[in-house]
Design a protein around this motif. Structure first.
Motif, PDB file in Angstrom:
ATOM      1  N   ILE A  90       0.786  -1.299  -0.048  1.00 31.79           N
ATOM      2  CA  ILE A  90       0.031  -0.144   0.220  1.00 31.79           C
ATOM      3  C   ILE A  90       0.952   1.361  -0.023  1.00 31.79           C
ATOM      4  N   VAL A  91       0.632   2.126  -0.965  1.00 31.72           N
ATOM      5  CA  VAL A  91       1.500   3.122  -1.223  1.00 31.72           C
ATOM      6  C   VAL A  91       0.582   4.369  -0.535  1.00 31.72           C
ATOM      7  N   TYR A  92       1.116   5.087   0.521  1.00 30.07           N
ATOM      8  CA  TYR A  92       0.216   6.293   1.042  1.00 30.07           C
ATOM      9  C   TYR A  92       0.921   7.591   0.880  1.00 30.07           C
ATOM     10  N   PRO A  93       0.698   8.557   0.022  1.00 32.73           N
ATOM     11  CA  PRO A  93       1.383   9.607   0.085  1.00 32.73           C
ATOM     12  C   PRO A  93       0.934  10.746   1.104  1.00 32.73           C
ATOM     13  N   ILE A  94       1.980  11.518   1.748  1.00 29.37           N
ATOM     14  CA  ILE A  94       1.611  12.526   2.707  1.00 29.37           C
ATOM     15  C   ILE A  94       2.514  13.783   2.444  1.00 29.37           C
ATOM     16  N   ALA A  95       1.721  14.807   2.308  1.00 33.51           N
ATOM     17  CA  ALA A  95       2.282  15.973   2.059  1.00 33.51           C
ATOM     18  C   ALA A  95       3.217  16.847   3.218  1.00 33.51           C
ATOM     19  N   CYS A  96       4.440  16.617   2.915  1.00 33.86           N
ATOM     20  CA  CYS A  96       5.272  17.182   4.024  1.00 33.86           C
ATOM     21  C   CYS A  96       5.573  18.539   3.935  1.00 33.86           C
ATOM     22  N   LYS A 119       2.832  20.960   8.228  1.00 37.16           N
ATOM     23  CA  LYS A 119       3.744  20.020   7.586  1.00 37.16           C
ATOM     24  C   LYS A 119       3.216  18.738   7.869  1.00 37.16           C
ATOM     25  N   GLY A 120       3.180  17.469   7.111  1.00 33.25           N
ATOM     26  CA  GLY A 120       2.745  16.528   7.072  1.00 33.25           C
ATOM     27  C   GLY A 120       3.738  15.579   7.846  1.00 33.25           C
ATOM     28  N   LYS A 121       3.074  14.803   8.597  1.00 30.28           N
ATOM     29  CA  LYS A 121       4.391  13.871   9.223  1.00 30.28           C
ATOM     30  C   LYS A 121       3.954  12.342   9.102  1.00 30.28           C
ATOM     31  N   PRO A 122       4.913  11.485   8.997  1.00 30.80           N
ATOM     32  CA  PRO A 122       4.800   9.927   8.676  1.00 30.80           C
ATOM     33  C   PRO A 122       3.628   9.302   9.441  1.00 30.80           C
ATOM     34  N   HIS A 123       3.510   9.937  10.760  1.00 26.23           N
ATOM     35  CA  HIS A 123       2.512   9.316  11.805  1.00 26.23           C
ATOM     36  C   HIS A 123       1.280   9.387  11.234  1.00 26.23           C
ATOM     37  N   GLN A 124       0.771  10.216  10.299  1.00 21.08           N
ATOM     38  CA  GLN A 124      -0.531  10.307   9.763  1.00 21.08           C
ATOM     39  C   GLN A 124      -1.072   9.180   9.162  1.00 21.08           C
ATOM     40  N   ILE A 125      -0.223   8.226   8.767  1.00 21.04           N
ATOM     41  CA  ILE A 125      -0.735   6.902   8.246  1.00 21.04           C
ATOM     42  C   ILE A 125      -1.663   6.180   9.407  1.00 21.04           C
ATOM     43  N   PHE A 126      -1.522   6.209  10.596  1.00 19.71           N
ATOM     44  CA  PHE A 126      -1.783   5.521  11.552  1.00 19.71           C
ATOM     45  C   PHE A 126      -3.300   5.870  11.606  1.00 19.71           C
ATOM     46  N   VAL A 127      -3.882   7.036  11.366  1.00 20.31           N
ATOM     47  CA  VAL A 127      -5.449   7.084  11.519  1.00 20.31           C
ATOM     48  C   VAL A 127      -5.918   6.217  10.246  1.00 20.31           C
ATOM     49  N   GLU A 128      -5.163   5.980   9.222  1.00 19.93           N
ATOM     50  CA  GLU A 128      -5.687   4.852   8.249  1.00 19.93           C
ATOM     51  C   GLU A 128      -5.587   3.484   8.489  1.00 19.93           C
ATOM     52  N   LEU A 129      -4.485   3.332   9.047  1.00 18.08           N
ATOM     53  CA  LEU A 129      -4.035   1.755   9.402  1.00 18.08           C
ATOM     54  C   LEU A 129      -4.988   1.327  10.434  1.00 18.08           C
ATOM     55  N   TYR A 130      -5.443   2.185  11.526  1.00 22.79           N
ATOM     56  CA  TYR A 130      -6.384   1.932  12.499  1.00 22.79           C
ATOM     57  C   TYR A 130      -7.694   1.207  11.739  1.00 22.79           C
ATOM     58  N   VAL A 148       5.928  13.939   0.211  1.00 22.32           N
ATOM     59  CA  VAL A 148       5.997  14.632  -1.183  1.00 22.32           C
ATOM     60  C   VAL A 148       5.678  16.152  -0.876  1.00 22.32           C
ATOM     61  N   GLU A 149       6.176  16.889  -1.872  1.00 21.60           N
ATOM     62  CA  GLU A 149       5.905  18.127  -1.891  1.00 21.60           C
ATOM     63  C   GLU A 149       4.872  18.549  -2.854  1.00 21.60           C
ATOM     64  N   VAL A 150       3.586  19.065  -2.477  1.00 20.86           N
ATOM     65  CA  VAL A 150       2.671  19.382  -3.356  1.00 20.86           C
ATOM     66  C   VAL A 150       1.960  20.757  -3.350  1.00 20.86           C
ATOM     67  N   GLU A 151       1.465  20.971  -4.802  1.00 15.28           N
ATOM     68  CA  GLU A 151       0.522  22.021  -4.674  1.00 15.28           C
ATOM     69  C   GLU A 151      -1.038  21.794  -4.983  1.00 15.28           C
ATOM     70  N   GLU A 152      -1.669  22.081  -3.888  1.00 11.25           N
ATOM     71  CA  GLU A 152      -3.091  22.011  -3.734  1.00 11.25           C
ATOM     72  C   GLU A 152      -4.220  22.890  -4.115  1.00 11.25           C
ATOM     73  N   LEU A 177       9.595  14.778  -4.544  1.00 12.00           N
ATOM     74  CA  LEU A 177       9.612  13.612  -4.046  1.00 12.00           C
ATOM     75  C   LEU A 177      10.673  13.895  -2.830  1.00 12.00           C
ATOM     76  N   GLU A 178      10.437  13.656  -1.571  1.00 14.19           N
ATOM     77  CA  GLU A 178      11.363  14.068  -0.476  1.00 14.19           C
ATOM     78  C   GLU A 178      11.837  12.659   0.063  1.00 14.19           C
ATOM     79  N   GLU A 179      10.975  11.572   0.329  1.00 11.05           N
ATOM     80  CA  GLU A 179      11.380  10.515   1.260  1.00 11.05           C
ATOM     81  C   GLU A 179      10.394   9.383   1.074  1.00 11.05           C
TER      82      GLU A 179
END
Length: 250
Positions: A90-96, A119-130, A148-152, A177-179
């Motif tokens: 599962i690939v999950y993008p987060i806007a850092c 600024k987005g944090k990797p820990h945000q995935i836990f909301v979805e993993l729950y 990732v860096e994004v334009e919204e 793409l940052e990390e």
């Protein structure tokens, strides 16, 4: 392995495509999703592959890759079908880093972009993993957190006076793409536990050191408890007390 140059090339290809030039947010598939799909598998013949009654975003020699920008609960049906037979990533993008552009629906005018303080944090995935906790210890499941860096682009259609609060998002366009953070086994969840934490720690400790909200800390610790990389050991006053799990977690 992060390939920032190739990511930039894929971004240019998707953003400059005919479909995108027809208008911001008019794609049937959002730009961020499309860029990631083509970054992880440039061969179109390996995209949108039917497996049983479900369709995988990507199916190649590495297995199945699902690009999911939100709502992991919608993956339950696919995971039930895919995991018994195939490795699934599962690939999950987060806007850092995020730049906001506002679209006036009446005139079509797009504002100059402004940098969001959030600024987005990797820990945000836990909301979805729950939402898919019962699948997390499956040895066929892997995760890839993509910072990732994004334009919204957002419509000025909110309920506040400036029409920004409660507004709807038109599209998110990646510009860098940052990390990548990979979780290939349950033990890899330890990457989400700050080394600075004491042997035993509370939700408040985790929140402060990981620099996330108390709510996000609670969800993160709940998920990591469920996979066994940390253990609940009691309470310190009103706060739950945790410690790192045993080193033999695989």
């Amino acid at each position: 392995m992060v390939d920032k140059d190739r990511f930039d090339t894929v971004c240019d290809m998707v953003v400059n495509s005919v479909a995108t030039r027809e208008g911001i947010g008019t794609l049937s598939e959002k730009t961020l999703h499309s860029v990631l799909k083509n970054y992880y598998e440039p061969d179109n013949s390996k995209q949108e592959i039917k497996i049983g009654a479900k369709v995988a975003d990507i199916f190649n020699e590495a297995g199945i890759i699902e690009i999911q920008t939100k709502q992991f609960n919608k993956l339950r049906g696919k995971l039930s079908v895919f995991l018994p037979k195939h490795p699934v990533t599962i690939v999950y993008p987060i806007a850092c880093c995020k730049w906001i552009c506002w679209i006036d629906e009446t005139t079509g005018e797009v504002s100059p972009r402004r940098k969001s303080p959030k600024k987005g944090k990797p820990h945000q995935i836990f909301v979805e993993l729950y939402k898919i906790k019962e699948y997390l210890d499956n040895p066929n499941l892997r995760l890839r957190i993509v910072m990732v860096e994004v334009e919204e682009y957002r419509f000025l259609n909110g309920w506040s006076r400036d029409r920004k609060k409660g507004s709807s998002c038109s599209d998110r366009i990646p510009i860098g793409l940052e990390e990548e953070i990979t979780i290939n086994a349950v033990s890899d969840y330890r990457k989400m536990i700050p080394k600075e934490l004491p042997e035993q720690f509370t939700t408040k400790d985790y929140s402060k050191i990981a620099k996330v909200s108390i709510t996000l800390a609670q969800v993160s610790l709940n998920v990591m408890c469920s996979v066994g990389v940390i253990n609940f050991v009691g309470k310190q006053g009103r706060l739950k007390l945790y410690e790192r799990g045993y080193e033999d977690v695989v």
